[in-house]
Design an enzyme around this catalytic site. Structure first.
Site, PDB file in Angstrom:
ATOM      1  N   HIS A 152       1.511   7.908   6.263  1.00 28.29           N
ATOM      2  CA  HIS A 152       0.490   9.046   6.891  1.00 28.29           C
ATOM      3  C   HIS A 152       0.776   9.697   8.144  1.00 28.29           C
ATOM      4  O   HIS A 152       0.686  10.789   8.169  1.00 28.29           O
ATOM      5  CB  HIS A 152      -0.675   8.185   7.181  1.00 28.29           C
ATOM      6  CG  HIS A 152      -1.391   8.031   5.872  1.00 28.29           C
ATOM      7  ND1 HIS A 152      -2.087   8.955   4.893  1.00 28.29           N
ATOM      8  CD2 HIS A 152      -1.963   6.909   5.229  1.00 28.29           C
ATOM      9  CE1 HIS A 152      -2.843   8.636   3.887  1.00 28.29           C
ATOM     10  NE2 HIS A 152      -2.659   7.203   4.012  1.00 28.29           N
ATOM     11  N   THR A 181      -6.721   3.919  -1.510  1.00 32.94           N
ATOM     12  CA  THR A 181      -6.607   2.541  -1.466  1.00 32.94           C
ATOM     13  C   THR A 181      -7.726   1.660  -1.947  1.00 32.94           C
ATOM     14  O   THR A 181      -7.730   0.816  -2.710  1.00 32.94           O
ATOM     15  CB  THR A 181      -6.442   2.098   0.233  1.00 32.94           C
ATOM     16  OG1 THR A 181      -5.216   2.937   0.521  1.00 32.94           O
ATOM     17  CG2 THR A 181      -6.133   0.688   0.183  1.00 32.94           C
ATOM     18  N   HIS A 204      -2.338  11.042   0.176  1.00 33.09           N
ATOM     19  CA  HIS A 204      -2.801  10.526  -1.367  1.00 33.09           C
ATOM     20  C   HIS A 204      -4.243  10.703  -1.781  1.00 33.09           C
ATOM     21  O   HIS A 204      -4.902  10.795  -0.720  1.00 33.09           O
ATOM     22  CB  HIS A 204      -2.283   9.292  -1.730  1.00 33.09           C
ATOM     23  CG  HIS A 204      -2.950   8.361  -0.649  1.00 33.09           C
ATOM     24  ND1 HIS A 204      -4.022   7.667  -0.748  1.00 33.09           N
ATOM     25  CD2 HIS A 204      -2.468   7.936   0.723  1.00 33.09           C
ATOM     26  CE1 HIS A 204      -4.392   6.810   0.256  1.00 33.09           C
ATOM     27  NE2 HIS A 204      -3.297   6.967   1.046  1.00 33.09           N
ATOM     28  N   ASP A 221       0.807  -1.391   0.018  1.00 36.60           N
ATOM     29  CA  ASP A 221       0.047   0.137  -0.013  1.00 36.60           C
ATOM     30  C   ASP A 221       0.837   1.218   0.012  1.00 36.60           C
ATOM     31  O   ASP A 221       1.533   1.380   0.984  1.00 36.60           O
ATOM     32  CB  ASP A 221      -0.961  -0.247   1.234  1.00 36.60           C
ATOM     33  CG  ASP A 221      -2.201   0.889   1.165  1.00 36.60           C
ATOM     34  OD1 ASP A 221      -1.861   2.088   0.279  1.00 36.60           O
ATOM     35  OD2 ASP A 221      -3.200   0.721   1.868  1.00 36.60           O
ATOM     36  N   ASP A 226       2.138   2.730   3.341  1.00 38.98           N
ATOM     37  CA  ASP A 226       1.307   3.572   3.759  1.00 38.98           C
ATOM     38  C   ASP A 226       0.845   4.105   5.169  1.00 38.98           C
ATOM     39  O   ASP A 226       0.663   5.335   5.390  1.00 38.98           O
ATOM     40  CB  ASP A 226      -0.372   3.224   3.127  1.00 38.98           C
ATOM     41  CG  ASP A 226      -1.501   3.885   3.251  1.00 38.98           C
ATOM     42  OD1 ASP A 226      -1.539   4.998   2.233  1.00 38.98           O
ATOM     43  OD2 ASP A 226      -2.265   3.926   4.262  1.00 38.98           O
ATOM     44  N   ASP A 230      -0.914   0.400  -4.977  1.00 36.49           N
ATOM     45  CA  ASP A 230      -2.115   1.036  -5.605  1.00 36.49           C
ATOM     46  C   ASP A 230      -2.002   2.278  -5.993  1.00 36.49           C
ATOM     47  O   ASP A 230      -2.574   2.860  -6.789  1.00 36.49           O
ATOM     48  CB  ASP A 230      -3.298   0.712  -4.353  1.00 36.49           C
ATOM     49  CG  ASP A 230      -2.909   1.347  -3.080  1.00 36.49           C
ATOM     50  OD1 ASP A 230      -1.531   1.363  -2.849  1.00 36.49           O
ATOM     51  OD2 ASP A 230      -3.407   1.354  -1.994  1.00 36.49           O
ATOM     52  N   HIS A 231      -1.097   3.272  -5.102  1.00 34.89           N
ATOM     53  CA  HIS A 231      -0.834   4.559  -5.348  1.00 34.89           C
ATOM     54  C   HIS A 231       0.412   5.150  -4.854  1.00 34.89           C
ATOM     55  O   HIS A 231       1.139   4.399  -3.956  1.00 34.89           O
ATOM     56  CB  HIS A 231      -1.937   5.408  -4.746  1.00 34.89           C
ATOM     57  CG  HIS A 231      -2.432   5.088  -3.385  1.00 34.89           C
ATOM     58  ND1 HIS A 231      -1.524   5.623  -2.326  1.00 34.89           N
ATOM     59  CD2 HIS A 231      -3.311   4.273  -2.770  1.00 34.89           C
ATOM     60  CE1 HIS A 231      -1.960   5.046  -1.169  1.00 34.89           C
ATOM     61  NE2 HIS A 231      -3.014   4.419  -1.362  1.00 34.89           N
TER      62      HIS A 231
END
Length: 478
Positions: free
Chosen positions: A194, A71, A354, A35, A190, A236-237
């Site tokens: 964050h 996500t 994101h 992630d 991820d 995913d990103h």
């Protein structure tokens, strides 16, 4: 005991257990998602195993994801090959104004259209002996087409990564119902990104741990005689950084009593109360024009390239922060960040965000694949993550439903199409060579015929000349 002898033992055990294994022809595929692992994290030189594995695989510089770059929407796009407006997972949550209810991670979130089936169900539906296993993949908790996968683990990030890998390896080697397709989700980088930002030294430590767990995965595949498993590593990103002074407070421009907002920064759906639609939109538009740090769209004006307006789950007004900015909903996470990561937030703190425009390079994920289906060290141009579903179907040798992606962008690095191209080129070149040889043969036949005709004419002429000489000689004697 050598790996070879261990593999022989495993095969012997599986052979002697009453089982109904997947057909021998069923290819195997494992998809691993990290992630928010941005495409350029390999350049930080803290993931040597991943970096080396990538360039030895079929890979691309980056992959293009769908908007919104979050996500759940992107994981479901990877699973279905569809744009967000089609599959309906529009964010981490959505609002139904008819019943005045917000749905977060739930069966409802992933079932906008019950006819849409994720790849793990497509695989099982293709053959009664095929089985899929889902390890915490977003949306994998729920039934589709009235069924769950034979193996699945619900979202539970407290389960250690090694345990997740050990479990999914055991699913591939299950003596009675082995899977031929698996999906494995890892919540990092991820999770830490964050809370502490992507430039924090602690963040690089997370990348190192991801490198180590990837090495562990490939060691376990080898030790368990699963070298025939195709493995796709992807994300995913990506992620970008923001700071407190870049947080936009929308309540400075519109009265909270005039609307309801749904979604998580940096993309928020605005639902004005009846009669306040024009006021809310006008004030937001005016603020965005002055500040230039976010965009505002009426639903019908959302850019076509987002593929994000033809769905009832999208609000009448959409606000999208520019890269590096966030909305006031980020404040809600601060107490949790301080507790979870043992930090004290101040004006210098950075946070990972994101969800932005998917054209922003910071949002781009990565992709590489290795195994029998892929050519080694083969690079493809950047492609869309909607192309992944056709790729999965091709590797698994199952029929692909109509989706928003295509296989054409990846064909050049697939073993099957590579050898088909070689065969086609061989046939084509062979045909050309045979045609040329045929033309040469015909030309030689023509030359030989011409030469033969000339010789025949010459002999006739000589015979006629001899006859004339003989006649003249006979006349002279008389």
């Amino acid at each position: 005991m050598t790996i070879f002898l261990w593999c022989v033992l495993i095969l012997f055990i599986n052979f002697n257990v009453e089982a109904k294994p997947a057909p021998a022809h069923a290819p195997k595929l494992l998809v691993v998602s990290y992630d928010a692992f941005r495409y350029d994290y390999f350049e930080r030189n803290v993931t040597p195993f991943l970096k080396d594995l990538r360039i030895k695989s079929t890979y691309t510089d980056y992959m293009r994801n769908v908007f919104v770059t979050k996500t759940f929407p992107n994981h479901f796009t990877i699973s279905t090959g569809l744009f967000v407006e089609t599959h309906g997972v529009v964010d981490s949550e959505y609002y139904d104004p008819k019943i005045n209810k917000t749905f977060k991670y739930s069966h409802e979130l992933f079932h906008y259209n019950n006819d849409i089936l994720p790849i793990w169900i497509l695989n099982e539906n293709a053959d009664g002996n095929r089985h899929s296993g889902i390890m915490m993949w977003p949306g994998g908790d729920y039934e589709y087409d009235g069924k769950k996968t034979i193996f699945h683990q619900s979202w539970n990030t407290s389960i250690p990564w090694k345990n997740r890998i050990d479990d999914i390896i055991s699913w591939f080697n299950h003596p009675k119902t082995p899977i031929n397709f698996g999906m494995l989700y890892i919540e990092e980088p991820d999770f830490h990104g964050h809370g502490i930002g992507i430039n924090n030294p602690r963040f690089n430590e997370i990348l190192k741990k991801l490198d180590e767990i990837t090495k562990y995965l490939h060691q376990k595949l080898k030790q368990n005689c699963l070298t025939d498993v195709n493995v796709i590593h992807l994300s995913d990103h990506g992620m970008s950084s923001t700071t407190i002074n870049r947080i936009i407070n929308l309540t400075e421009f519109i009265d909270p009593a005039d609307y309801k907002f749904v979604g998580i920064s940096p993309v928020i759906n605005i639902y004005p109360i009846e009669g306040k639609e024009t006021l809310v939109y006008t004030n937001l538009k005016k603020a965005s024009t002055v500040n230039k740090n976010f965009d505002v769209y009426l639903k019908e004006d959302i850019p076509e390239r987002y593929h994000f307006h033809n769905n009832p789950r999208i609000g009448p007004i959409l606000v999208v922060a520019k890269i590096g900015y966030a909305f006031q909903t980020l404040y809600d996470s601060f107490p949790w960040y301080e507790k979870e990561f043992n930090i004290t937030i101040n004006e210098n703190s950075e946070f990972g965000v994101h969800g932005y425009d998917n054209n922003n390079s910071e949002m781009h994920p990565f992709f590489f694949g290795l195994g029998p289906a892929f050519l080694p060290a083969c690079k493809v141009p950047p492609f869309d993550n909607t192309d992944l579903l056709p790729l999965f179907c091709e590797i698994l040798d199952i029929s692909c439903p109509q989706v928003n992606g295509t296989l054409s962008n990846l064909k050049t690095c697939l073993t099957k199409h590579h050898y088909e191209a070689i065969l086609y080129n061989g046939i084509y070149i062979g045909g050309v060579v045979i045609s040329i040889l045929g033309i040469i043969a015909l030309f030689l036949v023509y030359l030989r015929r011409q030469h033969s005709e000339k010789n025949t004419k010459y002999r006739i002429l000589m015979q006629e000349a001899d006859l004339e000489n003989q006649t003249w000689d006979e006349g002279k004697l008389v």
